[in-house]
Design a protein around this motif. Sequence first.
Motif, mmCIF file in Angstrom:
data_model
loop_
_atom_site.group_PDB
_atom_site.id
_atom_site.type_symbol
_atom_site.label_atom_id
_atom_site.label_comp_id
_atom_site.label_asym_id
_atom_site.label_seq_id
_atom_site.Cartn_x
_atom_site.Cartn_y
_atom_site.Cartn_z
ATOM 1 N N ARG A 66 51.635 43.317 29.381
ATOM 2 C CA ARG A 66 50.751 42.577 29.697
ATOM 3 C C ARG A 66 50.708 42.495 31.322
ATOM 4 O O ARG A 66 50.250 41.610 32.004
ATOM 5 C CB ARG A 66 51.085 41.059 29.414
ATOM 6 N N ARG A 67 51.003 43.620 31.964
ATOM 7 C CA ARG A 67 50.779 43.826 33.447
ATOM 8 C C ARG A 67 49.396 44.424 33.511
ATOM 9 O O ARG A 67 49.009 45.348 32.818
ATOM 10 C CB ARG A 67 52.046 44.845 34.082
ATOM 11 N N VAL A 68 48.706 43.771 34.738
ATOM 12 C CA VAL A 68 47.178 44.075 34.973
ATOM 13 C C VAL A 68 47.477 45.377 36.165
ATOM 14 O O VAL A 68 48.084 44.648 37.235
ATOM 15 C CB VAL A 68 46.376 43.064 35.277
ATOM 16 N N PHE A 69 46.897 46.348 36.105
ATOM 17 C CA PHE A 69 46.476 47.121 37.294
ATOM 18 C C PHE A 69 45.186 47.433 37.702
ATOM 19 O O PHE A 69 44.386 47.576 36.790
ATOM 20 C CB PHE A 69 47.245 48.685 36.942
ATOM 21 N N VAL A 70 44.937 47.459 38.912
ATOM 22 C CA VAL A 70 43.631 47.710 39.618
ATOM 23 C C VAL A 70 44.023 49.239 40.264
ATOM 24 O O VAL A 70 44.523 49.343 41.215
ATOM 25 C CB VAL A 70 43.200 46.924 40.508
ATOM 26 N N ASN A 71 43.442 50.162 39.468
ATOM 27 C CA ASN A 71 43.982 51.613 39.899
ATOM 28 C C ASN A 71 45.376 51.564 39.948
ATOM 29 O O ASN A 71 46.187 51.490 38.836
ATOM 30 C CB ASN A 71 43.248 52.038 41.099
ATOM 31 N N GLN A 72 46.071 51.796 40.957
ATOM 32 C CA GLN A 72 47.465 51.831 41.038
ATOM 33 C C GLN A 72 48.095 50.262 41.622
ATOM 34 O O GLN A 72 49.517 50.218 41.578
ATOM 35 C CB GLN A 72 48.119 52.916 42.267
ATOM 36 N N LEU A 75 48.767 43.523 39.593
ATOM 37 C CA LEU A 75 48.083 42.342 39.736
ATOM 38 C C LEU A 75 49.013 41.439 38.584
ATOM 39 O O LEU A 75 49.138 41.685 37.571
ATOM 40 C CB LEU A 75 46.762 41.893 39.691
ATOM 41 N N GLY A 76 48.900 40.018 38.695
ATOM 42 C CA GLY A 76 49.183 38.998 37.696
ATOM 43 C C GLY A 76 48.183 38.976 36.862
ATOM 44 O O GLY A 76 46.534 39.241 37.165
ATOM 45 N N ALA A 77 48.167 38.477 35.457
ATOM 46 C CA ALA A 77 47.062 38.394 34.685
ATOM 47 C C ALA A 77 46.089 37.470 35.193
ATOM 48 O O ALA A 77 45.060 37.477 34.799
ATOM 49 C CB ALA A 77 47.488 38.282 33.130
ATOM 50 N N SER A 78 46.488 36.394 35.705
ATOM 51 C CA SER A 78 45.670 35.452 36.366
ATOM 52 C C SER A 78 45.164 35.414 37.588
ATOM 53 O O SER A 78 44.524 34.496 38.209
ATOM 54 C CB SER A 78 46.532 34.039 36.052
ATOM 55 N N GLU A 79 45.541 36.758 38.208
ATOM 56 C CA GLU A 79 45.152 36.915 39.639
ATOM 57 C C GLU A 79 43.922 37.789 39.759
ATOM 58 O O GLU A 79 43.224 38.050 40.870
ATOM 59 C CB GLU A 79 46.338 37.580 40.647
ATOM 60 N N VAL A 80 43.349 38.248 38.591
ATOM 61 C CA VAL A 80 42.293 39.200 38.858
ATOM 62 C C VAL A 80 41.283 38.556 39.639
ATOM 63 O O VAL A 80 40.548 39.027 40.484
ATOM 64 C CB VAL A 80 42.033 39.736 37.188
ATOM 65 N N GLY A 94 29.551 49.566 41.309
ATOM 66 C CA GLY A 94 28.564 49.322 40.034
ATOM 67 C C GLY A 94 29.295 49.108 38.645
ATOM 68 O O GLY A 94 28.657 47.938 37.879
ATOM 69 N N GLU A 95 30.173 49.764 38.360
ATOM 70 C CA GLU A 95 30.794 49.619 37.108
ATOM 71 C C GLU A 95 32.552 49.778 37.079
ATOM 72 O O GLU A 95 32.941 50.602 37.756
ATOM 73 C CB GLU A 95 30.372 50.814 36.187
ATOM 74 N N VAL A 96 33.099 48.995 36.395
ATOM 75 C CA VAL A 96 34.543 49.282 36.303
ATOM 76 C C VAL A 96 34.926 49.721 34.897
ATOM 77 O O VAL A 96 34.384 49.266 33.940
ATOM 78 C CB VAL A 96 35.305 47.977 36.685
ATOM 79 N N TYR A 97 36.049 50.286 34.782
ATOM 80 C CA TYR A 97 36.489 50.641 33.281
ATOM 81 C C TYR A 97 37.788 50.183 33.155
ATOM 82 O O TYR A 97 38.745 49.876 33.722
ATOM 83 C CB TYR A 97 36.738 52.218 33.425
ATOM 84 N N LEU A 98 37.761 49.323 31.792
ATOM 85 C CA LEU A 98 38.837 48.527 31.421
ATOM 86 C C LEU A 98 39.503 49.167 30.121
ATOM 87 O O LEU A 98 38.869 49.669 29.268
ATOM 88 C CB LEU A 98 38.334 47.112 30.890
ATOM 89 N N LYS A 99 40.911 49.179 30.479
ATOM 90 C CA LYS A 99 41.650 50.168 29.682
ATOM 91 C C LYS A 99 42.687 49.317 29.269
ATOM 92 O O LYS A 99 43.748 48.963 29.959
ATOM 93 C CB LYS A 99 42.186 51.497 30.215
ATOM 94 N N ALA A 100 42.904 48.694 27.966
ATOM 95 C CA ALA A 100 43.798 47.897 27.533
ATOM 96 C C ALA A 100 44.452 48.440 26.303
ATOM 97 O O ALA A 100 44.101 49.378 25.570
ATOM 98 C CB ALA A 100 43.242 46.596 26.997
ATOM 99 N N ASP A 101 46.031 47.998 26.322
ATOM 100 C CA ASP A 101 46.817 48.685 25.451
ATOM 101 C C ASP A 101 46.395 48.018 23.822
ATOM 102 O O ASP A 101 46.104 47.038 23.830
ATOM 103 C CB ASP A 101 48.261 48.309 25.714
ATOM 104 N N LYS A 102 46.426 48.823 22.973
ATOM 105 C CA LYS A 102 46.003 48.349 21.615
ATOM 106 C C LYS A 102 46.981 47.456 21.053
ATOM 107 O O LYS A 102 46.541 46.467 20.066
ATOM 108 C CB LYS A 102 46.002 49.539 20.750
ATOM 109 N N SER A 103 48.143 47.112 21.483
ATOM 110 C CA SER A 103 49.024 46.228 21.078
ATOM 111 C C SER A 103 48.551 44.464 21.510
ATOM 112 O O SER A 103 49.453 43.536 21.185
ATOM 113 C CB SER A 103 50.499 46.615 21.263
ATOM 114 N N LEU A 104 47.949 44.654 22.339
ATOM 115 C CA LEU A 104 47.673 43.352 23.089
ATOM 116 C C LEU A 104 46.772 42.375 22.365
ATOM 117 O O LEU A 104 45.866 42.801 21.653
ATOM 118 C CB LEU A 104 47.060 43.491 24.466
#
Length: 139
Positions: A66-72, A75-80, A94-104
């Motif tokens: 449950r750790r959130v990364f912006v590139n490298q 961030l905390g999950a509530s700090e985005v 223009g666009e960002v890509y969200l990659k989330a683990d399937k277990s979340l």
Amino acid sequence: MTSGKGRLMSDINVTPLVDVMLVLLIIFMVTAPMMTHGVKVETPETTHEKMDVDPKGLMISIDGSRRVFVNQYELGASEVREKLPTLLDVKKTGEVYLKADKSLPYGLVMDVMAQIRDAGIEKIGMVTEPAPVRRKEGR
């Protein structure tokens, strides 16, 4: 008067400079792809073809812990919502890509997605992996 043997040459020999620049170019071309590090995320598999992800695009990843990364940058999950505008120019992105683990849990992914939108980014691409091709039975 001096003879032709004692004269100084006033021309610049650029051949060594070109040689050095070509060697440096080759070194950077070989090492640049090795410098990209990503966050290890097991993305869900889908039956759709793999999406073309812009390598220069912004990748927001959520790993299995449950750790959130912006590139490298972690961030905390509530700090985005608060920190995303300070890390990048939201108006130019223009666009960002969200990659989330399937277990979340679905709710966590949707919460991060809502925070990205609240930060001012409207286009969010979900990154998945293509499912392995299954052969039809009976053939």
